[in-house]
Every structure is written in C-alpha cells, then in structure tokens.
Motif scaffolding. Sequence first.
Motif, PDB file in Angstrom:
ATOM      1  N   ASP A  50       1.412  10.574  10.487  1.00 54.23           N
ATOM      2  CA  ASP A  50       0.612   9.931   9.436  1.00 54.23           C
ATOM      3  C   ASP A  50       1.067   8.503   9.159  1.00 54.23           C
ATOM      4  OD1 ASP A  50      -0.947  12.168   9.139  1.00 54.23           O
ATOM      5  OD2 ASP A  50       0.239  12.994   7.477  1.00 54.23           O
ATOM      6  N   MET A  51       2.394   8.291   9.069  1.00 58.32           N
ATOM      7  CA  MET A  51       2.911   6.994   8.651  1.00 58.32           C
ATOM      8  C   MET A  51       3.279   6.072   9.812  1.00 58.32           C
ATOM      9  SD  MET A  51       5.254   7.931   5.328  1.00 58.32           S
ATOM     10  CE  MET A  51       5.469   6.194   4.925  1.00 58.32           C
ATOM     11  N   VAL A  52       3.277   6.584  11.033  1.00 59.80           N
ATOM     12  CA  VAL A  52       3.647   5.749  12.175  1.00 59.80           C
ATOM     13  C   VAL A  52       3.053   6.348  13.440  1.00 59.80           C
ATOM     14  CG1 VAL A  52       5.825   6.987  12.539  1.00 59.80           C
ATOM     15  CG2 VAL A  52       5.581   4.635  13.378  1.00 59.80           C
ATOM     16  N   GLY A  53       2.637   5.479  14.359  1.00 61.06           N
ATOM     17  CA  GLY A  53       2.084   5.977  15.606  1.00 61.06           C
ATOM     18  C   GLY A  53       1.508   4.854  16.449  1.00 61.06           C
ATOM     19  N   PRO A  95       5.420  -3.617  12.885  1.00 57.38           N
ATOM     20  CA  PRO A  95       5.152  -3.275  14.281  1.00 57.38           C
ATOM     21  C   PRO A  95       6.448  -2.877  15.002  1.00 57.38           C
ATOM     22  CG  PRO A  95       5.349  -5.644  14.070  1.00 57.38           C
ATOM     23  CD  PRO A  95       5.647  -5.060  12.694  1.00 57.38           C
ATOM     24  N   ASP A  96       6.296  -2.159  16.085  1.00 56.06           N
ATOM     25  CA  ASP A  96       7.447  -1.773  16.891  1.00 56.06           C
ATOM     26  C   ASP A  96       6.937  -1.337  18.263  1.00 56.06           C
ATOM     27  OD1 ASP A  96      10.031  -1.231  17.688  1.00 56.06           O
ATOM     28  OD2 ASP A  96      10.526  -0.004  15.946  1.00 56.06           O
ATOM     29  N   GLU A  97       7.817  -0.789  19.086  1.00 54.46           N
ATOM     30  CA  GLU A  97       7.437  -0.320  20.411  1.00 54.46           C
ATOM     31  C   GLU A  97       8.145   0.990  20.697  1.00 54.46           C
ATOM     32  OE1 GLU A  97       6.749  -2.893  24.180  1.00 54.46           O
ATOM     33  OE2 GLU A  97       8.784  -2.071  24.406  1.00 54.46           O
ATOM     34  N   ILE A  98       7.487   1.844  21.444  1.00 53.52           N
ATOM     35  CA  ILE A  98       8.066   3.124  21.807  1.00 53.52           C
ATOM     36  C   ILE A  98       8.118   3.223  23.327  1.00 53.52           C
ATOM     37  CG2 ILE A  98       5.839   4.344  21.810  1.00 53.52           C
ATOM     38  CD1 ILE A  98       7.288   6.781  20.690  1.00 53.52           C
ATOM     39  N   ASP A 138       2.647  15.164  22.617  1.00 50.43           N
ATOM     40  CA  ASP A 138       3.835  15.906  22.185  1.00 50.43           C
ATOM     41  C   ASP A 138       5.080  15.021  22.225  1.00 50.43           C
ATOM     42  OD1 ASP A 138       2.241  18.125  21.879  1.00 50.43           O
ATOM     43  OD2 ASP A 138       2.850  19.073  23.764  1.00 50.43           O
ATOM     44  N   ALA A 139       5.219  14.220  23.288  1.00 47.75           N
ATOM     45  CA  ALA A 139       6.401  13.369  23.424  1.00 47.75           C
ATOM     46  C   ALA A 139       6.458  12.309  22.330  1.00 47.75           C
ATOM     47  CB  ALA A 139       6.417  12.711  24.806  1.00 47.75           C
ATOM     48  N   VAL A 140       5.319  11.722  22.003  1.00 48.00           N
ATOM     49  CA  VAL A 140       5.270  10.709  20.945  1.00 48.00           C
ATOM     50  C   VAL A 140       5.634  11.335  19.603  1.00 48.00           C
ATOM     51  CG1 VAL A 140       3.748   9.196  19.621  1.00 48.00           C
ATOM     52  CG2 VAL A 140       3.640   9.197  22.115  1.00 48.00           C
ATOM     53  N   GLY A 141       5.081  12.517  19.317  1.00 44.73           N
ATOM     54  CA  GLY A 141       5.372  13.182  18.049  1.00 44.73           C
ATOM     55  C   GLY A 141       6.844  13.519  17.882  1.00 44.73           C
ATOM     56  N   LEU A 142       7.525  13.866  18.983  1.00 45.05           N
ATOM     57  CA  LEU A 142       8.948  14.186  18.911  1.00 45.05           C
ATOM     58  C   LEU A 142       9.817  12.933  18.807  1.00 45.05           C
ATOM     59  CD1 LEU A 142       9.148  17.028  21.587  1.00 45.05           C
ATOM     60  CD2 LEU A 142       9.280  17.282  19.107  1.00 45.05           C
ATOM     61  N   GLU A 143       9.346  11.824  19.349  1.00 48.91           N
ATOM     62  CA  GLU A 143      10.143  10.599  19.370  1.00 48.91           C
ATOM     63  C   GLU A 143      10.069   9.834  18.055  1.00 48.91           C
ATOM     64  OE1 GLU A 143      12.692   7.788  21.215  1.00 48.91           O
ATOM     65  OE2 GLU A 143      12.061   9.797  21.842  1.00 48.91           O
ATOM     66  N   LEU A 144       8.939   9.886  17.378  1.00 50.03           N
ATOM     67  CA  LEU A 144       8.756   9.092  16.163  1.00 50.03           C
ATOM     68  C   LEU A 144       9.499   9.719  14.980  1.00 50.03           C
ATOM     69  CD1 LEU A 144       4.952   8.256  16.433  1.00 50.03           C
ATOM     70  CD2 LEU A 144       6.877   6.736  16.902  1.00 50.03           C
ATOM     71  N   PRO A 145      10.033   8.889  14.075  1.00 51.45           N
ATOM     72  CA  PRO A 145      10.739   9.420  12.899  1.00 51.45           C
ATOM     73  C   PRO A 145       9.763   9.919  11.846  1.00 51.45           C
ATOM     74  CG  PRO A 145      10.682   7.026  12.801  1.00 51.45           C
ATOM     75  CD  PRO A 145      10.070   7.404  14.131  1.00 51.45           C
TER      76      PRO A 145
END
Length: 220
Positions: A50-53, A95-98, A138-145
Amino acid sequence: MPAQSGKAARPRRQTIDAGFLLDTRSLGRKPGSLRTVHRAYAVPDKIGLDMVGIPAGAEIEMDLTMQSVSEGVLVMGTVTAPIAGECGRCLESFPDEIELQLTELFAYPDSATEQTTEEDEIHRLVDDMIDLEPVIHDAVGLELPLQPLCEPDCAGLCPECGVRMAIAGSDHGHEILDPRWAGLANFAVTDGTAVDSSSPGTGADGTVPTPSAETDSEEK
C-alpha cells in the motif's frame, strides 16, 4: 482432384514472447541449453504494498538466463525497477529503486517434479510458456519494507504541531504545561508572596488595592 490428407494440418500456435511471458520453444529440452533474455517492460498496474511499490507505468528491467534442466526450465538473473513510496514516519513521498535476484524452476508438465509437488509449491510451464508475473509480484512483496522510510534516521513529525522535524530544526519545541499544575497559572508572585490574580478584590497586577479615605468615612 488430389486426394486430401487424412490428417488436417495443425495450425501453428501463436504466442506472445513479451512482457512477463517467456517462450521456451526455442530453448528446447536438452539439459544444459541456455538462452538469455534482456527486456524492458512498462508495468500496467502497481506492484507492491500500500505505502510503497513499483508504480503503474514504471519500466522494469529484466536481465535473465533460461537454462533447460531435466525437470524443467531454470530462470536466473536480476530484475530492477524504480519504486515510489510514502514515508511511514513523516508521510513524505520519496523515490527509490529495487533490485531482485531470481532463481526459479518452472517444471515441465510431464516431469516427476510436477507430479510429486503441490500446485503452490513450484511453478509450471503452460504450453511451453513461462509467466514471470506471479514470481515478480511475490519477490517484490517480500523485498519491500512494511514501514518504508524516506531516510533511515527520519525523525518523523512533531507530535504537537505536525511539522516535519527534518525542516523544523533541532531547536524546535513546545512548552507543555502539566495539567496538574495548570491552576497555578492564575497566581502571580509579588514581593515573594503568591497572589491569586483571579480572586475578587485584587488588581490587574495581582496586588490588593488600598482603601480610599472616602470609603473609610462611609464605613464609620
């Protein structure tokens, strides 16, 4: 007329090797076969929390290698994308990068792995196609705080006025009166003596006015 063949020609299956879809037909099933994939894809919808992606319309960069193994196709490589978030302390956008490291096996439909695992335990190839979308989601959801921060040491908001502490300065503060001592605010100190300025008979400065001579004569 020429005799017609007893078996109708099978139309060639059309697939879309784009976006999150990878076509493995050109790879073959010989163990050890390799194929590299370098692709940029603008995601149509937000991926993340919700707050980051990864925002909708952002471009994902995929640098992958597909390797044929005995039980399926192994996908390895990196996925990078810009992210946008809202700080969990000061609510400021940032902004940031993953960057994700992928190592995922996609089992052949007729393999022993496919037959001995549950559907949610391992991914499958469908019509020789690999769909990376659920893997990346799934990988993005696990990596984001769960609580993203604009800075690791973000001081958040002032609890009294709500201003961002990052711009308020180190000397920002508010004098808070303990409610247990609020009644003392009505007292003033004169000559070392506390006088209740709200009591009848006291002047504006907290002193007791001196009776006039006229008042004394009337009382007599």
